[in-house]
Design a protein around this motif. Structure first.
Motif, PDB file in Angstrom:
ATOM      1  N   PRO A  16       0.793  -1.221   0.000  1.00 33.46           N
ATOM      2  CA  PRO A  16       0.000   0.000   0.000  1.00 33.46           C
ATOM      3  C   PRO A  16       0.834   1.284   0.000  1.00 33.46           C
ATOM      4  CG  PRO A  16      -0.158  -1.100   2.125  1.00 33.46           C
ATOM      5  CD  PRO A  16       0.672  -1.963   1.243  1.00 33.46           C
ATOM      6  N   ASP A  95      -5.239   1.719   7.713  1.00 33.15           N
ATOM      7  CA  ASP A  95      -6.056   0.658   7.130  1.00 33.15           C
ATOM      8  C   ASP A  95      -6.711   1.105   5.830  1.00 33.15           C
ATOM      9  OD1 ASP A  95      -5.459  -1.203   9.047  1.00 33.15           O
ATOM     10  OD2 ASP A  95      -7.247  -0.829  10.238  1.00 33.15           O
ATOM     11  N   ASP A  96      -6.963   2.413   5.710  1.00 35.25           N
ATOM     12  CA  ASP A  96      -7.566   2.925   4.487  1.00 35.25           C
ATOM     13  C   ASP A  96      -6.670   2.698   3.275  1.00 35.25           C
ATOM     14  OD1 ASP A  96      -9.728   3.739   5.978  1.00 35.25           O
ATOM     15  OD2 ASP A  96      -9.060   5.820   6.126  1.00 35.25           O
ATOM     16  N   HIS A  97      -5.364   2.685   3.482  1.00 31.66           N
ATOM     17  CA  HIS A  97      -4.445   2.407   2.376  1.00 31.66           C
ATOM     18  C   HIS A  97      -4.677   0.984   1.855  1.00 31.66           C
ATOM     19  CE1 HIS A  97      -2.268   6.132   2.699  1.00 31.66           C
ATOM     20  NE2 HIS A  97      -2.010   5.912   3.970  1.00 31.66           N
ATOM     21  N   TYR A  98      -4.831   0.028   2.777  1.00 30.77           N
ATOM     22  CA  TYR A  98      -5.130  -1.344   2.376  1.00 30.77           C
ATOM     23  C   TYR A  98      -6.449  -1.416   1.622  1.00 30.77           C
ATOM     24  CZ  TYR A  98      -1.554  -3.872   5.018  1.00 30.77           C
ATOM     25  OH  TYR A  98      -0.381  -4.392   5.456  1.00 30.77           O
ATOM     26  N   ARG A  99      -7.472  -0.787   2.193  1.00 26.39           N
ATOM     27  CA  ARG A  99      -8.800  -0.832   1.568  1.00 26.39           C
ATOM     28  C   ARG A  99      -8.789  -0.205   0.178  1.00 26.39           C
ATOM     29  NH1 ARG A  99     -10.226   1.108   6.678  1.00 26.39           N
ATOM     30  NH2 ARG A  99     -10.830  -0.604   8.035  1.00 26.39           N
ATOM     31  N   ALA A 100      -8.108   0.929   0.042  1.00 28.95           N
ATOM     32  CA  ALA A 100      -8.071   1.623  -1.253  1.00 28.95           C
ATOM     33  C   ALA A 100      -7.383   0.782  -2.315  1.00 28.95           C
ATOM     34  CB  ALA A 100      -7.377   2.977  -1.103  1.00 28.95           C
ATOM     35  N   SER A 102      -7.132  -2.602  -2.233  1.00 32.61           N
ATOM     36  CA  SER A 102      -7.926  -3.808  -2.484  1.00 32.61           C
ATOM     37  C   SER A 102      -9.198  -3.532  -3.280  1.00 32.61           C
ATOM     38  CB  SER A 102      -8.256  -4.536  -1.182  1.00 32.61           C
ATOM     39  OG  SER A 102      -9.153  -3.772  -0.412  1.00 32.61           O
ATOM     40  N   ASN A 103      -9.763  -2.326  -3.146  1.00 32.39           N
ATOM     41  CA  ASN A 103     -10.988  -2.045  -3.905  1.00 32.39           C
ATOM     42  C   ASN A 103     -10.731  -1.266  -5.197  1.00 32.39           C
ATOM     43  OD1 ASN A 103     -10.804   0.673  -3.194  1.00 32.39           O
ATOM     44  ND2 ASN A 103     -12.266   0.489  -1.518  1.00 32.39           N
ATOM     45  N   HIS A 105      -9.298   1.709  -5.700  1.00 34.48           N
ATOM     46  CA  HIS A 105      -9.305   3.174  -5.656  1.00 34.48           C
ATOM     47  C   HIS A 105      -7.905   3.769  -5.578  1.00 34.48           C
ATOM     48  CE1 HIS A 105     -13.584   2.680  -4.103  1.00 34.48           C
ATOM     49  NE2 HIS A 105     -13.668   3.174  -5.323  1.00 34.48           N
ATOM     50  N   ARG A 106      -6.937   2.924  -5.359  1.00 32.34           N
ATOM     51  CA  ARG A 106      -5.545   3.363  -5.273  1.00 32.34           C
ATOM     52  C   ARG A 106      -4.675   2.253  -5.839  1.00 32.34           C
ATOM     53  NH1 ARG A 106      -2.441   6.106  -0.401  1.00 32.34           N
ATOM     54  NH2 ARG A 106      -0.328   5.532  -0.964  1.00 32.34           N
TER      55      ARG A 106
END
Length: 121
Positions: A16, A95-100, A102-103, A105-106
């Motif tokens: 990430p 955690d938002d870095h992981y989510r972005a 995985s989905n 968005h990043r």
């Protein structure tokens, strides 16, 4: 010797953030509570070295040290670069870095960038 059981590696793909290192203990100890005093001293020294390495190479403002403790049966300490200019400066936003990633968005860090970081480190 305990120090030989400690290693650093960059967060595996999909990473990430560039410079997100893991300090890995090759023993099956759940956490620092299980360390003997000499082991704790070696671990602390490795944390200092790794944090300095992350800051020196990434030029970040701070290095967060986080151990989650659920993903593996032995200790991994995440050494994470943090920048004042980060748009979401709260610690839990990591955690938002992981989510972005995985989905979708990043973008994850390119493997060539990770290789360059490792070579520079």
């Amino acid at each position: 010797m305990f120090a030989q059981l400690i290693r650093f590696f960059h967060h595996p793909a999909p990473a990430p953030l560039l410079g997100w290192l893991l300090l890995d203990l090759r023993l099956h100890l759940a956490g620092t509570i299980d360390f003997q005093p000499d082991q704790a001293a070696s671990w602390w020294k490795a944390m200092q070295i790794g944090s300095g390495l992350v800051q020196r190479v990434t030029k970040c403002d701070r290095v967060y040290a986080i151990a989650f403790g659920e993903g593996a049966h032995h200790l991994h300490l995440h050494l994470i670069p943090r920048f004042q200019l980060d748009l979401n400066p709260t610690a839990w936003a990591l955690d938002d870095h992981y989510r972005a990633v995985s989905n979708g968005h990043r973008s994850a860090v390119a493997t060539v960038q990770i290789a360059e970081f490792v070579n520079q480190a």
